[in-house]
Design a protein around this motif. Sequence first.
Motif, PDB file in Angstrom:
ATOM      1  N   LEU A   1     -26.703 -41.510  15.979  1.00 19.97           N
ATOM      2  CA  LEU A   1     -25.550 -41.406  15.084  1.00 19.97           C
ATOM      3  C   LEU A   1     -24.390 -42.252  15.590  1.00 19.97           C
ATOM      4  CD1 LEU A   1     -25.249 -37.534  14.525  1.00 19.97           C
ATOM      5  CD2 LEU A   1     -26.208 -39.206  12.942  1.00 19.97           C
ATOM      6  N   ARG A   2     -23.561 -42.714  14.645  1.00 17.83           N
ATOM      7  CA  ARG A   2     -22.252 -43.264  15.006  1.00 17.83           C
ATOM      8  C   ARG A   2     -21.222 -42.211  14.633  1.00 17.83           C
ATOM      9  NH1 ARG A   2     -19.796 -47.183  16.772  1.00 17.83           N
ATOM     10  NH2 ARG A   2     -21.605 -48.556  16.882  1.00 17.83           N
ATOM     11  N   THR A   3     -20.277 -41.949  15.557  1.00 14.87           N
ATOM     12  CA  THR A   3     -19.350 -40.841  15.305  1.00 14.87           C
ATOM     13  C   THR A   3     -18.336 -41.157  14.218  1.00 14.87           C
ATOM     14  OG1 THR A   3     -17.915 -41.626  17.082  1.00 14.87           O
ATOM     15  CG2 THR A   3     -19.508 -39.895  17.636  1.00 14.87           C
ATOM     16  N   ARG A   4     -17.908 -42.400  14.131  1.00 12.12           N
ATOM     17  CA  ARG A   4     -16.920 -42.783  13.115  1.00 12.12           C
ATOM     18  C   ARG A   4     -16.909 -44.295  13.006  1.00 12.12           C
ATOM     19  NH1 ARG A   4     -11.906 -44.518  15.709  1.00 12.12           N
ATOM     20  NH2 ARG A   4     -10.649 -44.125  13.888  1.00 12.12           N
ATOM     21  N   ALA A   5     -16.217 -44.801  11.986  1.00  8.76           N
ATOM     22  CA  ALA A   5     -16.057 -46.246  11.846  1.00  8.76           C
ATOM     23  C   ALA A   5     -15.365 -46.808  13.087  1.00  8.76           C
ATOM     24  CB  ALA A   5     -15.231 -46.559  10.594  1.00  8.76           C
TER      25      ALA A   5
ATOM     26  N   ASP B   1     -14.036 -35.521  13.246  1.00 10.91           N
ATOM     27  CA  ASP B   1     -14.137 -36.567  14.264  1.00 10.91           C
ATOM     28  C   ASP B   1     -14.771 -35.988  15.524  1.00 10.91           C
ATOM     29  OD1 ASP B   1     -13.914 -38.632  16.036  1.00 10.91           O
ATOM     30  OD2 ASP B   1     -12.034 -39.330  15.182  1.00 10.91           O
ATOM     31  N   LEU B   2     -16.031 -36.324  15.716  1.00 14.21           N
ATOM     32  CA  LEU B   2     -16.768 -35.788  16.863  1.00 14.21           C
ATOM     33  C   LEU B   2     -16.580 -36.639  18.112  1.00 14.21           C
ATOM     34  CD1 LEU B   2     -20.062 -34.894  14.947  1.00 14.21           C
ATOM     35  CD2 LEU B   2     -18.006 -33.501  15.283  1.00 14.21           C
TER      36      LEU B   2
END
Lengths: 465, 465
Positions: free
Chosen positions: B178-182, B192-193
């Motif tokens: 996974l990507r946590t955010r842009a 927001d992890l």
Amino acid sequence: MTGSDVVERLRAVLPPAAVVTEAAALAERASDRSGLAGDTGALALVRPGSTAEVSAALAVADATGTPVVPQGALTGLAGGGNALPGALLLDLGRMRRILSIDPVERHAVVQPGVIVADLQAAVADQGLFYPPDPASAAISTIGGTIATNAGGMRAIKYGVTRDSVRSLEVVLADGTVLRTRAQTVKAVAGLDLTDLIVGSEGTLAVVTEATLALRPAPGTQAGVAATFPDVASALEAANAIVTGGALPVTLELLDGVALDAIRALEPDVDLPGVAASGGPGAWLVAVTDDEASATADLARFEAAMHEHGALGVQRAGDERELHAVLAARRQLHPAMRALRGASLNGDVALPRRRLAEFVRGLDAVAARHGIGISVGGHVGDGNLHPVLAFDGDDAEAARTAHAAFADVVALAQSLGGTATGEHGVGLEKLPALAGEFDERMLALQRRVKAAFDPRGILNPGKKLG
Amino acid sequence: MTGSDVVERLRAVLPPAAVVTEAAALAERASDRSGLAGDTGALALVRPGSTAEVSAALAVADATGTPVVPQGALTGLAGGGNALPGALLLDLGRMRRILSIDPVERHAVVQPGVIVADLQAAVADQGLFYPPDPASAAISTIGGTIATNAGGMRAIKYGVTRDSVRSLEVVLADGTVLRTRAQTVKAVAGLDLTDLIVGSEGTLAVVTEATLALRPAPGTQAGVAATFPDVASALEAANAIVTGGALPVTLELLDGVALDAIRALEPDVDLPGVAASGGPGAWLVAVTDDEASATADLARFEAAMHEHGALGVQRAGDERELHAVLAARRQLHPAMRALRGASLNGDVALPRRRLAEFVRGLDAVAARHGIGISVGGHVGDGNLHPVLAFDGDDAEAARTAHAAFADVVALAQSLGGTATGEHGVGLEKLPALAGEFDERMLALQRRVKAAFDPRGILNPGKKLG
């Protein structure tokens, strides 16, 4: 259990004035400023005066499976605070005390209902500085800006709200009162839930007290503005400013349409550089608050503007004039709404490197849908607010605007950007989440939500896909 | 399923060199620098070369219920990276590429095995700056510093590692990537992890790529050091410096014992102010990296030092000399260990306002247990490293040291502080968590952990109470 049973249980644990069920009061608290209509069928407006009262209200809500919508000043732009049918509207506005301002700790301890500008002013009296400065600062609450992780015009240099939150006291869905971490500058014991709760839009916990980091007061602001023939040139100048040395405290862009709309709304404001050239394609303002380097900073900003094709470059006469200019810039959304009666306000953020491509793409979206799309915002952060003004009384125009708006968001995401840089997801951006996160990520977020709120009573149907 | 079945499944999905089972290799990766003995009975050392290989290894671990210990350079000080029986040691050290350094985005994209100092140097070549600077920077990895949310000597001005992490690519326990955010500056879509994973010590997910915010290169550093008759006076001077204006980039304290220990270990280093007065009770160094205001900053630091009873005040001759001084300060832990053969290294953080009370309390703890307790550290953050040196061959002395150490941690917590400001919980601070969080908070943290890692295979028994 009926709704009136729930209200009866609330009245049993809260002071009489803290439980309001009049229809007019519920209607008044139904909607934020997103333009999305909130449900007027909420069960009650709950107005707690203390953490203990928040806890008592949530314990009733959890025991009865009643949804709860935490609310601040309802200045949000994405529907996050909008009422839900059968819900308790938990208005934190009565908890509005600044509990302490401590220059040694360099922090303030505040209740969630404190107005952002009031805190800014109170700490300034002690030579300190609370950096987050959303356009709504004069009317929005600390709790609301924590819920949305609000940004604003100083984020480029000082970060967003999350960067200023040190520790939180929160109430979980079941009424449990917790402190997320010690109020020290550094702390790594346990998982840090502070930053997770910031920006969670009321879906994880209710913030009842915040310990906020303060900075030393910055210097007097000085700024320079320039007009450009087109947005592309202004973007190049902005990138040159961002890469050329110390960051400006503010770096804002408006395109020609937004500029004209603001001048129509605020005819008295003197926008440096604008009068001289008239009807430019874009306008850029760069501000420094570092007095020791201000002369060099402004010279560097001006050089970058000239180098990238500025039509006119002009310094603000003094800080007062500069603040008037920035206040005018804050009128972007009302000004665009005034143009045609209604507007959709985008909040995309992009890698700065892709901004020019995004703006070219906007032109293509506009042409495809036969609608005007204006753009302004925090170009230094890559956080732009594309605005689609339309006739609010024309259903066909509204449909066209929404279709074009969805394309704008998808365009930003296709360039590595996000659907929302600072306004939040609320209800408005829910359909956009799938363009940014895959189902496994959304599922993980729902599991995290369930860890905090197993019955799913906190702001259900908002924020998470 | 037996251990050899697990190894066989790993070999089926990973290159041969990525799965190591030799006892010597496992013993070498058993322990970090906490002084806590790690288990030598790990199942295998897994050395992935890519995100896909991390994912493949975790999928096997999850399917077989095999514990996994993510490891960086094993420079941690709390046992967080220590091996566990029957576990896979997941060494991220082979993933050590700097993937990009981008001056427009002002970020670097790196793999977790990059050495912190290597990144600092690489971005400096482009006029940029990666602020986190733990004492271990020359040997610790980006992944390890993200896992612990490492601080260091520049945190007072630029924040800790979390403040520089923009976005993460992670692998969940079940192998999901996974990507946590842009990777944008701002982004508020979804929960927001990112910041939750930073500092989670390998218990939530394995970081395989980090997008790190960079700043413009600061100016040349200039600093001033002073000796004081006692720690109390040095603390008063430090508070005056912190409240008096712009923050120093570094503000470090050593007491007389720590100072002498460092001078014994590093006889060639010239500590400004020390030679002149000899055997002082405390030493304080304050550094600015703002060239435009350096003259004023240093004068202000000096005035605060004089005002609060400095015995001697002396500027570092130049940046090179200053860096030698700071390098000596970084030797606090080895120097104290060298004194008697063993040491326990505290890492408490306190409200700055309570530091003097804490130091007085330390004296009482020392007297009660009949042991010396020295103190040094990041006084500007309120993050102190009390050190208890003892004879490592004397079991009774070790028992006394551990009992006194527990009292030191409890003392900090009783003053609103935390058991760990930057080293992490690992194994060492587990008993201290109950002094800081109640059971409901610890239960919430365990539920969040379970949302990420339902089978509980990631670094089990560490970090969380």
